[in-house]
Structures are given as structure tokens and as C-alpha cells.
Design a protein around this motif. Structure first.
Motif, PDB file in Angstrom:
ATOM      1  N   LEU A 102     -33.188 -13.428  20.273  1.00 25.23           N
ATOM      2  CA  LEU A 102     -32.465 -12.772  21.358  1.00 25.23           C
ATOM      3  C   LEU A 102     -31.813 -11.472  20.884  1.00 25.23           C
ATOM      4  CD1 LEU A 102     -30.882 -15.961  22.932  1.00 25.23           C
ATOM      5  CD2 LEU A 102     -32.492 -14.414  24.093  1.00 25.23           C
ATOM      6  N   CYS A 103     -31.389 -11.448  19.623  1.00 26.56           N
ATOM      7  CA  CYS A 103     -30.809 -10.220  19.060  1.00 26.56           C
ATOM      8  C   CYS A 103     -31.818  -9.076  19.089  1.00 26.56           C
ATOM      9  CB  CYS A 103     -30.323 -10.452  17.622  1.00 26.56           C
ATOM     10  SG  CYS A 103     -28.717 -11.257  17.509  1.00 26.56           S
ATOM     11  N   GLU A 104     -33.065  -9.387  18.805  1.00 27.71           N
ATOM     12  CA  GLU A 104     -34.104  -8.344  18.849  1.00 27.71           C
ATOM     13  C   GLU A 104     -34.210  -7.757  20.249  1.00 27.71           C
ATOM     14  OE1 GLU A 104     -37.992  -8.797  17.050  1.00 27.71           O
ATOM     15  OE2 GLU A 104     -37.178 -10.370  15.753  1.00 27.71           O
ATOM     16  N   SER A 105     -34.236  -8.637  21.253  1.00 27.71           N
ATOM     17  CA  SER A 105     -34.328  -8.169  22.639  1.00 27.71           C
ATOM     18  C   SER A 105     -33.106  -7.338  23.006  1.00 27.71           C
ATOM     19  CB  SER A 105     -34.435  -9.364  23.595  1.00 27.71           C
ATOM     20  OG  SER A 105     -35.606 -10.100  23.328  1.00 27.71           O
ATOM     21  N   MET A 106     -31.935  -7.813  22.593  1.00 23.74           N
ATOM     22  CA  MET A 106     -30.696  -7.098  22.909  1.00 23.74           C
ATOM     23  C   MET A 106     -30.685  -5.728  22.243  1.00 23.74           C
ATOM     24  SD  MET A 106     -27.735  -7.057  24.471  1.00 23.74           S
ATOM     25  CE  MET A 106     -26.905  -8.639  24.740  1.00 23.74           C
ATOM     26  N   MET A 107     -31.100  -5.678  20.992  1.00 24.47           N
ATOM     27  CA  MET A 107     -31.079  -4.408  20.268  1.00 24.47           C
ATOM     28  C   MET A 107     -31.978  -3.374  20.956  1.00 24.47           C
ATOM     29  SD  MET A 107     -31.859  -3.585  16.273  1.00 24.47           S
ATOM     30  CE  MET A 107     -33.598  -3.917  16.455  1.00 24.47           C
ATOM     31  N   ILE A 108     -33.149  -3.774  21.355  1.00 25.12           N
ATOM     32  CA  ILE A 108     -34.073  -2.857  22.035  1.00 25.12           C
ATOM     33  C   ILE A 108     -33.478  -2.389  23.352  1.00 25.12           C
ATOM     34  CG2 ILE A 108     -36.320  -2.713  23.202  1.00 25.12           C
ATOM     35  CD1 ILE A 108     -37.326  -4.683  20.959  1.00 25.12           C
ATOM     36  N   LEU A 109     -32.957  -3.334  24.132  1.00 26.61           N
ATOM     37  CA  LEU A 109     -32.375  -2.988  25.427  1.00 26.61           C
ATOM     38  C   LEU A 109     -31.190  -2.044  25.263  1.00 26.61           C
ATOM     39  CD1 LEU A 109     -32.203  -3.331  28.492  1.00 26.61           C
ATOM     40  CD2 LEU A 109     -30.903  -5.435  28.112  1.00 26.61           C
ATOM     41  N   LEU A 110     -30.295  -2.353  24.331  1.00 28.06           N
ATOM     42  CA  LEU A 110     -29.109  -1.511  24.136  1.00 28.06           C
ATOM     43  C   LEU A 110     -29.465  -0.126  23.607  1.00 28.06           C
ATOM     44  CD1 LEU A 110     -26.420  -3.959  22.732  1.00 28.06           C
ATOM     45  CD2 LEU A 110     -26.451  -2.838  24.970  1.00 28.06           C
ATOM     46  N   GLN A 111     -30.427  -0.051  22.698  1.00 27.76           N
ATOM     47  CA  GLN A 111     -30.819   1.264  22.179  1.00 27.76           C
ATOM     48  C   GLN A 111     -31.336   2.160  23.300  1.00 27.76           C
ATOM     49  OE1 GLN A 111     -33.574   0.342  18.996  1.00 27.76           O
ATOM     50  NE2 GLN A 111     -31.974   0.528  17.442  1.00 27.76           N
ATOM     51  N   GLN A 112     -32.194   1.602  24.140  1.00 23.44           N
ATOM     52  CA  GLN A 112     -32.756   2.389  25.239  1.00 23.44           C
ATOM     53  C   GLN A 112     -31.675   2.748  26.260  1.00 23.44           C
ATOM     54  OE1 GLN A 112     -35.939  -0.140  26.598  1.00 23.44           O
ATOM     55  NE2 GLN A 112     -37.338   0.568  25.015  1.00 23.44           N
ATOM     56  N   HIS A 113     -30.839   1.780  26.577  1.00 22.53           N
ATOM     57  CA  HIS A 113     -29.764   1.996  27.552  1.00 22.53           C
ATOM     58  C   HIS A 113     -28.784   3.055  27.056  1.00 22.53           C
ATOM     59  CE1 HIS A 113     -26.735   0.973  30.573  1.00 22.53           C
ATOM     60  NE2 HIS A 113     -25.846   0.955  29.593  1.00 22.53           N
ATOM     61  N   ASN A 114     -28.323   2.897  25.828  1.00 23.50           N
ATOM     62  CA  ASN A 114     -27.345   3.834  25.274  1.00 23.50           C
ATOM     63  C   ASN A 114     -27.905   5.243  25.183  1.00 23.50           C
ATOM     64  OD1 ASN A 114     -25.641   1.648  25.055  1.00 23.50           O
ATOM     65  ND2 ASN A 114     -25.728   1.525  22.838  1.00 23.50           N
ATOM     66  N   MET A 115     -29.174   5.358  24.820  1.00 20.70           N
ATOM     67  CA  MET A 115     -29.798   6.669  24.728  1.00 20.70           C
ATOM     68  C   MET A 115     -29.809   7.359  26.093  1.00 20.70           C
ATOM     69  SD  MET A 115     -33.515   7.762  23.201  1.00 20.70           S
ATOM     70  CE  MET A 115     -34.420   7.100  24.587  1.00 20.70           C
ATOM     71  N   LYS A 116     -30.146   6.615  27.133  1.00 23.65           N
ATOM     72  CA  LYS A 116     -30.154   7.193  28.486  1.00 23.65           C
ATOM     73  C   LYS A 116     -28.753   7.643  28.885  1.00 23.65           C
ATOM     74  CE  LYS A 116     -33.024   3.790  29.981  1.00 23.65           C
ATOM     75  NZ  LYS A 116     -33.544   2.821  30.927  1.00 23.65           N
ATOM     76  N   GLU A 117     -27.770   6.799  28.609  1.00 28.45           N
ATOM     77  CA  GLU A 117     -26.401   7.182  28.972  1.00 28.45           C
ATOM     78  C   GLU A 117     -25.950   8.404  28.186  1.00 28.45           C
ATOM     79  OE1 GLU A 117     -24.163   3.258  30.690  1.00 28.45           O
ATOM     80  OE2 GLU A 117     -23.918   3.671  28.556  1.00 28.45           O
ATOM     81  N   GLU A 118     -26.180   8.384  26.888  1.00 25.83           N
ATOM     82  CA  GLU A 118     -25.682   9.457  26.027  1.00 25.83           C
ATOM     83  C   GLU A 118     -26.397  10.781  26.276  1.00 25.83           C
ATOM     84  OE1 GLU A 118     -25.845   7.938  22.009  1.00 25.83           O
ATOM     85  OE2 GLU A 118     -24.637   6.194  22.588  1.00 25.83           O
ATOM     86  N   GLN A 119     -27.703  10.734  26.456  1.00 19.81           N
ATOM     87  CA  GLN A 119     -28.461  11.967  26.597  1.00 19.81           C
ATOM     88  C   GLN A 119     -28.521  12.484  28.027  1.00 19.81           C
ATOM     89  OE1 GLN A 119     -32.246  11.432  24.670  1.00 19.81           O
ATOM     90  NE2 GLN A 119     -31.326  11.247  22.652  1.00 19.81           N
ATOM     91  N   MET A 120     -28.329  11.591  28.989  1.00 23.06           N
ATOM     92  CA  MET A 120     -28.437  12.027  30.388  1.00 23.06           C
ATOM     93  C   MET A 120     -27.123  11.885  31.146  1.00 23.06           C
ATOM     94  SD  MET A 120     -32.199  10.515  31.334  1.00 23.06           S
ATOM     95  CE  MET A 120     -31.888  10.694  33.050  1.00 23.06           C
ATOM     96  N   LEU A 121     -26.698  10.637  31.363  1.00 23.31           N
ATOM     97  CA  LEU A 121     -25.577  10.399  32.270  1.00 23.31           C
ATOM     98  C   LEU A 121     -24.273  11.017  31.788  1.00 23.31           C
ATOM     99  CD1 LEU A 121     -24.555   9.125  34.878  1.00 23.31           C
ATOM    100  CD2 LEU A 121     -24.086   7.059  33.572  1.00 23.31           C
ATOM    101  N   TYR A 122     -23.906  10.783  30.536  1.00 24.40           N
ATOM    102  CA  TYR A 122     -22.630  11.322  30.050  1.00 24.40           C
ATOM    103  C   TYR A 122     -22.656  12.849  30.045  1.00 24.40           C
ATOM    104  CZ  TYR A 122     -21.763   6.543  28.336  1.00 24.40           C
ATOM    105  OH  TYR A 122     -21.594   5.182  28.220  1.00 24.40           O
ATOM    106  N   ALA A 123     -23.782  13.412  29.659  1.00 27.02           N
ATOM    107  CA  ALA A 123     -23.908  14.873  29.663  1.00 27.02           C
ATOM    108  C   ALA A 123     -23.776  15.407  31.094  1.00 27.02           C
ATOM    109  CB  ALA A 123     -25.237  15.292  29.048  1.00 27.02           C
ATOM    110  N   MET A 124     -24.362  14.706  32.041  1.00 24.36           N
ATOM    111  CA  MET A 124     -24.247  15.115  33.442  1.00 24.36           C
ATOM    112  C   MET A 124     -22.792  15.013  33.905  1.00 24.36           C
ATOM    113  SD  MET A 124     -27.668  13.285  34.976  1.00 24.36           S
ATOM    114  CE  MET A 124     -27.434  13.737  36.676  1.00 24.36           C
ATOM    115  N   CYS A 125     -22.108  13.950  33.497  1.00 24.91           N
ATOM    116  CA  CYS A 125     -20.689  13.796  33.862  1.00 24.91           C
ATOM    117  C   CYS A 125     -19.866  14.949  33.297  1.00 24.91           C
ATOM    118  CB  CYS A 125     -20.145  12.466  33.347  1.00 24.91           C
ATOM    119  SG  CYS A 125     -20.752  11.032  34.259  1.00 24.91           S
ATOM    120  N   ASP A 126     -20.119  15.275  32.050  1.00 26.33           N
ATOM    121  CA  ASP A 126     -19.381  16.376  31.430  1.00 26.33           C
ATOM    122  C   ASP A 126     -19.646  17.696  32.141  1.00 26.33           C
ATOM    123  OD1 ASP A 126     -18.027  14.861  29.512  1.00 26.33           O
ATOM    124  OD2 ASP A 126     -19.609  15.089  28.018  1.00 26.33           O
ATOM    125  N   ARG A 127     -20.854  17.869  32.689  1.00 25.52           N
ATOM    126  CA  ARG A 127     -21.207  19.105  33.392  1.00 25.52           C
ATOM    127  C   ARG A 127     -20.675  19.161  34.818  1.00 25.52           C
ATOM    128  NH1 ARG A 127     -26.305  18.408  31.437  1.00 25.52           N
ATOM    129  NH2 ARG A 127     -27.068  17.786  33.465  1.00 25.52           N
TER     130      ARG A 127
END
Length: 146
Positions: A102-127
Motif C-alpha cells: 500500500l505504501c508503494e501505491s500511496m507514494m505514486i499517488l502522492l508524488q503525482q498529486h503533489n507535483m500537480k499542486e506545486e507546479q500548477m495549482l499553487y503557482a496559479m494561486c500565487d498569480r
């Protein structure tokens, strides 16, 4: 501090707790695994609450849209919550194989999720959020607890 910096640091802190819980379980140290997992799950759920109760509504109000990235993030939050529950069950019965799988599944999901938030959503919020709204939203997020 801008929103992206604050929220990205929370991701890193959650990642650290998660990795420490996984390592403790792999070593068969169930007491430490439980402590680290509890820290990870509480911090992650508080992070989601900050986003869902403060950041996402501010973004949606400013952009006039709740159908875009925030909708996707909410869906992924539900997936993470489900995995947290399954991880807790595996931890409770000290099923190392199930927990680590389950840790493997969580790690993959969190990496993809965090990348989307950090590279897209948070940057959009800051803008798109005006400075005073960014500041008040960040203050409100910091005060959110479980």
C-alpha cells in the motif's frame, strides 16, 4: 511567505513522516511505524482541510470556476484518504507485506498529486489571488486544525 512555499513545505514534511513510517514498518518496528504513520495521516488530513476549506474556495471565487484543478485535487484527496484507511488497517494487524504494498501505491499517488499542486495549482494561486487575499488566505490556512 507565499502560498506555494508554505504548502510545498507541508508536502515535504508529510513525505518525511510517510517515509519514516514505511521504514519503521519494513524494520518490524511497529510502535515507531504507528507513531510516524499517525503524524503523517494527521498532517496530511490537516493539509487537505486547509486546501479544501480555505485555499480552494479562495481560488474558485477569484477565478469563477470550481470545475478545474480544484475538482481534480478534491478527487485525489479522497483517493489518499481511502489509502490512509487501508494503511491503518494493515498497520493495526502488523501485516508488513500489505502495508509496504500500500505504501508503494500511496507514494505514486502522492508524488503525482503533489507535483500537480506545486507546479500548477499553487503557482496559479500565487498569480491570480490579489496580495491581500493571498495573505489572508495563508493566515486562515495556518490556523486550520483537525
Amino acid at each position: 511567505m507565499i502560498i506555494s512555499q508554505f504548502m510545498t513545505q507541508e508536502h515535504r514534511d508529510c513525505d518525511t513522516d510517510f517515509a519514516e513510517a514505511e521504514q519503521a514498518a519494513a524494520n518490524g518496528n511497529w510502535t515507531e511505524a504507528e507513531e510516524k504513520f499517525l503524524a503523517f495521516s494527521n498532517d496530511t488530513l490537516r493539509h487537505f482541510k486547509r486546501e479544501e476549506e480555505e485555499l480552494f474556495p479562495a481560488f474558485e471565487t477569484q477565478t469563477g470556476s470550481s470545475e478545474g484543478p480544484t475538482q481534480v485535487m478534491r478527487y485525489e484527496h479522497e483517493q489518499v484518504r481511502g489509502l490512509i484507511g487501508k494503511l491503518a488497517e494493515a498497520l493495526e494487524v502488523q501485516d508488513k507485506d500489505a502495508y509496504l504494498s500500500l505504501c508503494e501505491s500511496m507514494m505514486i499517488l502522492l508524488q503525482q498529486h503533489n507535483m500537480k499542486e506545486e507546479q500548477m495549482l499553487y503557482a496559479m494561486c500565487d498569480r491570480v489571488l490579489p496580495p491581500e487575499l493571498k495573505e489572508s488566505t495563508l493566515d486562515k490556512m495556518k490556523s486550520v486544525e483537525l
